[in-house]
Design a protein around this motif. Structure first.
Motif, PDB file in Angstrom:
ATOM      1  N   ILE A 146       3.371   6.036  -3.074  1.00 10.07           N
ATOM      2  CA  ILE A 146       4.386   6.687  -3.591  1.00 10.07           C
ATOM      3  C   ILE A 146       4.579   6.542  -5.000  1.00 10.07           C
ATOM      4  O   ILE A 146       4.888   7.694  -5.832  1.00 10.07           O
ATOM      5  N   PHE A 147       4.257   5.455  -5.732  1.00 11.21           N
ATOM      6  CA  PHE A 147       4.102   5.283  -7.215  1.00 11.21           C
ATOM      7  C   PHE A 147       3.047   6.314  -7.726  1.00 11.21           C
ATOM      8  O   PHE A 147       3.344   6.820  -8.801  1.00 11.21           O
ATOM      9  N   LEU A 148       2.003   6.205  -6.938  1.00 18.26           N
ATOM     10  CA  LEU A 148       0.944   7.310  -7.323  1.00 18.26           C
ATOM     11  C   LEU A 148       1.272   8.651  -7.352  1.00 18.26           C
ATOM     12  O   LEU A 148       0.957   9.457  -8.374  1.00 18.26           O
ATOM     13  N   ILE A 149       1.922   9.143  -6.211  1.00 19.43           N
ATOM     14  CA  ILE A 149       2.834  10.462  -6.113  1.00 19.43           C
ATOM     15  C   ILE A 149       3.628  10.612  -7.388  1.00 19.43           C
ATOM     16  O   ILE A 149       3.543  11.739  -8.180  1.00 19.43           O
ATOM     17  N   GLU A 150       4.317   9.563  -7.681  1.00 20.63           N
ATOM     18  CA  GLU A 150       5.450   9.867  -8.889  1.00 20.63           C
ATOM     19  C   GLU A 150       4.334  10.144 -10.315  1.00 20.63           C
ATOM     20  O   GLU A 150       4.825  10.629 -10.931  1.00 20.63           O
ATOM     21  N   VAL A 151       3.488   9.217 -10.432  1.00 22.19           N
ATOM     22  CA  VAL A 151       2.449   9.496 -11.553  1.00 22.19           C
ATOM     23  C   VAL A 151       2.163  10.956 -11.691  1.00 22.19           C
ATOM     24  O   VAL A 151       2.069  11.553 -12.652  1.00 22.19           O
ATOM     25  N   ILE A 173       0.826  -1.334   0.043  1.00 20.12           N
ATOM     26  CA  ILE A 173       0.022   0.074  -0.091  1.00 20.12           C
ATOM     27  C   ILE A 173       0.994   1.248  -0.104  1.00 20.12           C
ATOM     28  O   ILE A 173       0.503   2.327  -0.701  1.00 20.12           O
ATOM     29  N   GLY A 174       1.874   1.178   0.559  1.00 11.62           N
ATOM     30  CA  GLY A 174       2.853   2.427   1.006  1.00 11.62           C
ATOM     31  C   GLY A 174       3.641   2.691  -0.553  1.00 11.62           C
ATOM     32  O   GLY A 174       3.583   3.791  -1.166  1.00 11.62           O
TER      33      GLY A 174
END
Length: 303
Positions: free
Chosen positions: A214-219, A209-210
């Motif tokens: 972080i991946f979503l923030i990078e997207v 989940i974490g």
């Protein structure tokens, strides 16, 4: 006479002229007919419509064609004028070439092969935006909203306009850069490894989940680049042209105070020198540098 004394006398004369003009012409009140935003409207010169697509030739298209033609002609002319003992023009172009090659491209791409492959694109981007910005400060007869009569001919009034002051142009350039660095990253690493490279190292023990957050923030950060890269160029050039418009007399016309023109015109001249001498070059440098950084980041071993 000391310089300080001369400056005080000049300032006193300047203020006296402004007061005299204010007493002579007074205040005519706000001008409701003057619309500053009309300076940036794109009236079609040649209407071309293919279904719902508008391909009309307008002022922005003219400036784009002028910029492309000038960029190509300048590069070809300089390439044919190369000498073993360079003249001033060649020296200036060599400095610009070195800036694009070593500082912008090579300085932001760790892989020399990637830097060499993408240098033509980065250099073309730098010079194209630079010429587009500089041409935008040359008064040309392109204001089709107003005309003046010369021997019976209706000639458009002179105006300044930059293609990069239209948001559609920076957006298209940004989209080219955005797609290019993603394609290059996938080509260099493969699709899944490139996607994984968006996550910083050291997250192996973090929960799925974490890591997903972080991946979503990078997207989101990659999507925000579409806005930041395009709006930075557009807003700076548009703001510069608006300042010149208002300081060059637009504010005096809008408020109906003729004397205000004498106060703001010296500021318009100072802004003009600042825009041409610094902002035009700086924005081309920033746009091309960020493009090189994005390409370098997409292809580097560690993102």
């Amino acid at each position: 006479m000391k310089t300080k004394t001369k400056a005080l006398i000049a300032g006193g004369v300047w203020m006296a002229i402004i007061i005299l003009l204010l007493l002579i012409f007074g205040n005519e009140g706000k001008n409701e007919e003057f619309k500053p935003q009309n300076e940036f409207k794109l009236h079609p010169w040649i209407s071309i419509h293919i279904g719902p697509i508008d391909l009309s030739i307008n002022r922005a298209v003219f400036y784009l064609a002028l910029t492309a033609g000038l960029t190509i002609a300048t590069m070809v002319w300089i390439s044919k004028k190369m000498q073993q003992r360079p003249n001033k023009t060649q020296t200036a172009m060599e400095i610009a070439y070195d800036l694009a090659k070593n500082n912008i491209a090579r300085g932001n791409m760790s892989d020399p092969a990637v830097a060499a492959r993408w240098f033509p694109f980065i250099a073309a981007l730098f010079f194209f935006i630079l010429f587009a910005n500089l041409i935008g400060y040359l008064p040309l007869p392109t204001n089709t909203g107003e005309h003046f009569n010369v021997f019976g001919l209706e000639i458009p009034t002179f105006a300044i306009y930059a293609a990069t002051a239209n948001i559609s142009i920076p957006i298209v350039l940004t989209l080219v850069v955005w797609v290019s660095y993603h394609v290059e990253g996938i080509r260099a690493k493969g699709f899944l490894p490139y996607m994984k490279s968006w996550l910083p190292p050291g997250l192996e023990n973090m929960s799925p989940i974490g890591r997903g957050a972080i991946f979503l923030i990078e997207v989101v950060s990659h999507l925000v680049r579409l806005v930041s890269l395009s709006v930075r160029l557009f807003a700076n050039i548009l703001a510069g042209h608006l300042l010149l418009l208002f300081m060059g007399g637009g504010l005096a016309v809008l408020l109906g105070i003729a004397a205000l023109g004498a106060l703001t015109f010296p500021l318009a001249f100072a802004f003009f020198i600042f825009e041409v001498g610094l902002v035009a070059t700086l924005q081309a440098f920033i746009f091309s540098t960020l493009s090189a950084i994005y390409i370098g980041g997409a292809t580097s071993a560690e993102h």
